[in-house]
Write a protein that holds these residues in place. Structure first.
Motif, PDB file in Angstrom:
ATOM      1  N   ARG A 214      29.662  35.107  43.304  1.00 11.73           N
ATOM      2  CA  ARG A 214      30.637  35.194  42.220  1.00 11.73           C
ATOM      3  C   ARG A 214      31.894  34.421  42.615  1.00 11.73           C
ATOM      4  N   ILE A 215      32.147  33.332  41.889  1.00 10.95           N
ATOM      5  CA  ILE A 215      33.245  32.421  42.224  1.00 10.95           C
ATOM      6  C   ILE A 215      34.273  32.412  41.097  1.00 10.95           C
ATOM      7  N   PHE A 216      35.492  32.802  41.415  1.00 11.62           N
ATOM      8  CA  PHE A 216      36.587  32.759  40.442  1.00 11.62           C
ATOM      9  C   PHE A 216      37.355  31.462  40.615  1.00 11.62           C
ATOM     10  N   ILE A 217      37.419  30.664  39.531  1.00  8.50           N
ATOM     11  CA  ILE A 217      38.178  29.418  39.542  1.00  8.50           C
ATOM     12  C   ILE A 217      39.446  29.638  38.720  1.00  8.50           C
ATOM     13  N   ALA A 218      40.561  29.826  39.414  1.00 12.09           N
ATOM     14  CA  ALA A 218      41.844  29.995  38.728  1.00 12.09           C
ATOM     15  C   ALA A 218      42.310  28.634  38.230  1.00 12.09           C
TER      16      ALA A 218
ATOM     17  N   ALA B 272      48.201  42.692  36.595  1.00 11.89           N
ATOM     18  CA  ALA B 272      47.093  42.131  35.820  1.00 11.89           C
ATOM     19  C   ALA B 272      46.074  41.459  36.732  1.00 11.89           C
ATOM     20  N   VAL B 273      46.573  40.766  37.749  1.00 14.90           N
ATOM     21  CA  VAL B 273      45.673  40.105  38.698  1.00 14.90           C
ATOM     22  C   VAL B 273      44.855  41.139  39.465  1.00 14.90           C
ATOM     23  N   LYS B 274      45.496  42.227  39.875  1.00 10.00           N
ATOM     24  CA  LYS B 274      44.781  43.292  40.594  1.00 10.00           C
ATOM     25  C   LYS B 274      43.699  43.921  39.723  1.00 10.00           C
ATOM     26  N   GLU B 275      43.999  44.163  38.451  1.00 13.63           N
ATOM     27  CA  GLU B 275      43.006  44.744  37.540  1.00 13.63           C
ATOM     28  C   GLU B 275      41.835  43.789  37.340  1.00 13.63           C
ATOM     29  N   PHE B 276      42.134  42.512  37.275  1.00 12.50           N
ATOM     30  CA  PHE B 276      41.075  41.518  37.119  1.00 12.50           C
ATOM     31  C   PHE B 276      40.142  41.532  38.335  1.00 12.50           C
ATOM     32  N   PHE B 277      40.711  41.536  39.539  1.00 12.09           N
ATOM     33  CA  PHE B 277      39.892  41.561  40.756  1.00 12.09           C
ATOM     34  C   PHE B 277      39.065  42.837  40.834  1.00 12.09           C
ATOM     35  N   LYS B 278      39.658  43.934  40.406  1.00 10.63           N
ATOM     36  CA  LYS B 278      38.948  45.218  40.433  1.00 10.63           C
ATOM     37  C   LYS B 278      37.746  45.188  39.499  1.00 10.63           C
ATOM     38  N   ALA B 279      37.921  44.554  38.333  1.00  9.33           N
ATOM     39  CA  ALA B 279      36.843  44.502  37.343  1.00  9.33           C
ATOM     40  C   ALA B 279      35.775  43.467  37.687  1.00  9.33           C
ATOM     41  N   GLU B 280      36.195  42.296  38.150  1.00  6.33           N
ATOM     42  CA  GLU B 280      35.260  41.181  38.343  1.00  6.33           C
ATOM     43  C   GLU B 280      34.692  41.093  39.753  1.00  6.33           C
ATOM     44  N   GLN B 281      35.414  41.604  40.750  1.00  8.48           N
ATOM     45  CA  GLN B 281      34.954  41.589  42.143  1.00  8.48           C
ATOM     46  C   GLN B 281      34.498  40.192  42.600  1.00  8.48           C
ATOM     47  N   PRO B 282      35.354  39.181  42.490  1.00  7.10           N
ATOM     48  CA  PRO B 282      34.947  37.846  42.946  1.00  7.10           C
ATOM     49  C   PRO B 282      34.747  37.823  44.456  1.00  7.10           C
ATOM     50  N   GLU B 283      33.751  37.053  44.896  1.00  2.00           N
ATOM     51  CA  GLU B 283      33.485  36.907  46.326  1.00  2.00           C
ATOM     52  C   GLU B 283      34.183  35.685  46.914  1.00  2.00           C
ATOM     53  N   VAL B 284      34.443  34.709  46.040  1.00  2.00           N
ATOM     54  CA  VAL B 284      35.133  33.472  46.427  1.00  2.00           C
ATOM     55  C   VAL B 284      36.211  33.196  45.389  1.00  2.00           C
TER      56      VAL B 284
END
Length: 334
Positions: free
Chosen positions: A19-23, A60-72
């Motif tokens: 799971r890769i999050f591209i900001a 908001a960023v913390k909630e996003f990480f909590k929901a999506e759990q990106p690995e990268v």
């Protein structure tokens, strides 16, 4: 598993299911990274628009990480602009970039993200550093005053990633690209950088006539400064390389290692566009730094090297501009 070339015994740390999050995935850099990863078989890419996720908002960023759990996490998000924008808006260029990257870096660390790629800019290096610019020159002198606010923010990001690597051993790496161009670039003549601005100026001059001849293109300075340009797809390949390998250090320059004069750039773009009018160099306007070239030997030694020829890249970018020019308002040639 995504196969990649093995370099110095390094092993790939990701696969097609990671799971890769591209900001910043809608921007020129982020969209190129997204395209490249998709083409290589990565299937779990995550992106959020600024409307859906305000990266300046820590909660908001913390909630996003909590929901999506990106690995990268790949940080291609930033408030960017040219000299004028940086000079007139120093506070938001400093504070907003600090907020964006600090929220991403700290939250990624707290949520145990093991791979973080931070993208910066060659403006982090001192104004009068020797050429070509080596990674070791960071913090050895004063910055270019017109964009020091943005540069200071990016330096803070580099050092935050370095600190996490040093203290916790996590794979947080920083890539510093040279001047970028390519699809999804900014072609607004008030805020764009030199290469896309030239493409637009020569194109619009080609469409305009003055006494039966194509209009003259007016360009700033003498044309003698030398600059390096990297196609954004090459940067995307460098990001994937950093993703698939554990690099030996925390900071790497990303560029071609080659430069040319602004005059040569203008003549190349003029030829590709097909403009047959004259070029007028306004010597009353500033030239800027005489030369700005990155030393890319450190990344080349790791196993990555830019591949897209500048002329081919400009041709591709001009074709993209032609296919999307209805998005840009026409500008009177001055």
């Amino acid at each position: 598993m995504i196969k990649s070339q093995q370099v110095k015994g390094q092993q790939p740390t990701v696969n097609s299911q990671t799971r890769i999050f591209i900001a910043g995935h809608r921007g020129m850099v982020g969209s190129a990274i997204w395209r490249t990863l998709e083409a290589k078989g990565y299937r779990h890419l995550v992106g959020k628009t600024s409307k859906d996720l305000d990266l300046r908002d820590q909660s908001a960023v913390k909630e996003f990480f909590k929901a999506e759990q990106p690995e990268v996490v790949i940080d291609a998000a930033a408030r960017v602009g040219g000299i004028l924008a940086n000079n007139e808006n120093p506070y938001p260029f400093l504070m907003e970039n600090l907020q964006i990257q600090n929220n991403l870096i700290d939250t990624a660390h707290n949520f145990e993200v093991e791979k973080f790629i931070f993208l910066g800019s060659s403006c982090i290096y001192p104004k009068h550093a020797p050429q070509p610019l080596k990674e070791d020159y960071l913090l050895t002198g004063s910055l270019e005053p017109t964009n020091e606010w943005y540069a200071i923010a990016k330096i803070a990001g580099v050092k935050a990633c370095e600190a996490i690597l040093k203290q916790y051993g996590k794979d947080f790496v920083s890539l510093m690209p040279t001047n970028l161009y390519g699809p999804n670039d900014n072609f607004d003549l008030k805020t764009s950088h030199v290469l896309p601005a030239m493409i637009r100026k020569f194109h619009e001059a080609k469409q305009s006539t003055d006494n039966g001849e194509q209009s003259t293109v007016n360009l700033w300075g003498s044309g003698t400064p030398m600059r390096e340009f990297l196609h954004v797809d090459d940067l995307a390949e460098a990001v994937v390389f950093a993703l698939e390998h554990k690099l030996e250090d925390n900071l790497y320059n990303i560029g071609t290692g080659q430069d040319l004069t602004i005059k040569a750039l203008a003549e190349t773009i003029q030829e590709i566009v097909g403009h047959q009018g004259e070029i007028h160099w306004d010597s009353s306007k500033p030239d800027g730094t005489p030369r700005k070239l990155l030393d890319v030997s450190k990344m080349n030694t790791q196993g990555w090297k830019a591949e897209i020829d500048l002329k081919d890249g400009i041709q591709q970018t001009y074709q993209w501009f032609l296919e999307n020019k209805t998005k840009f308002k026409e500008t009177k040639i001055k």
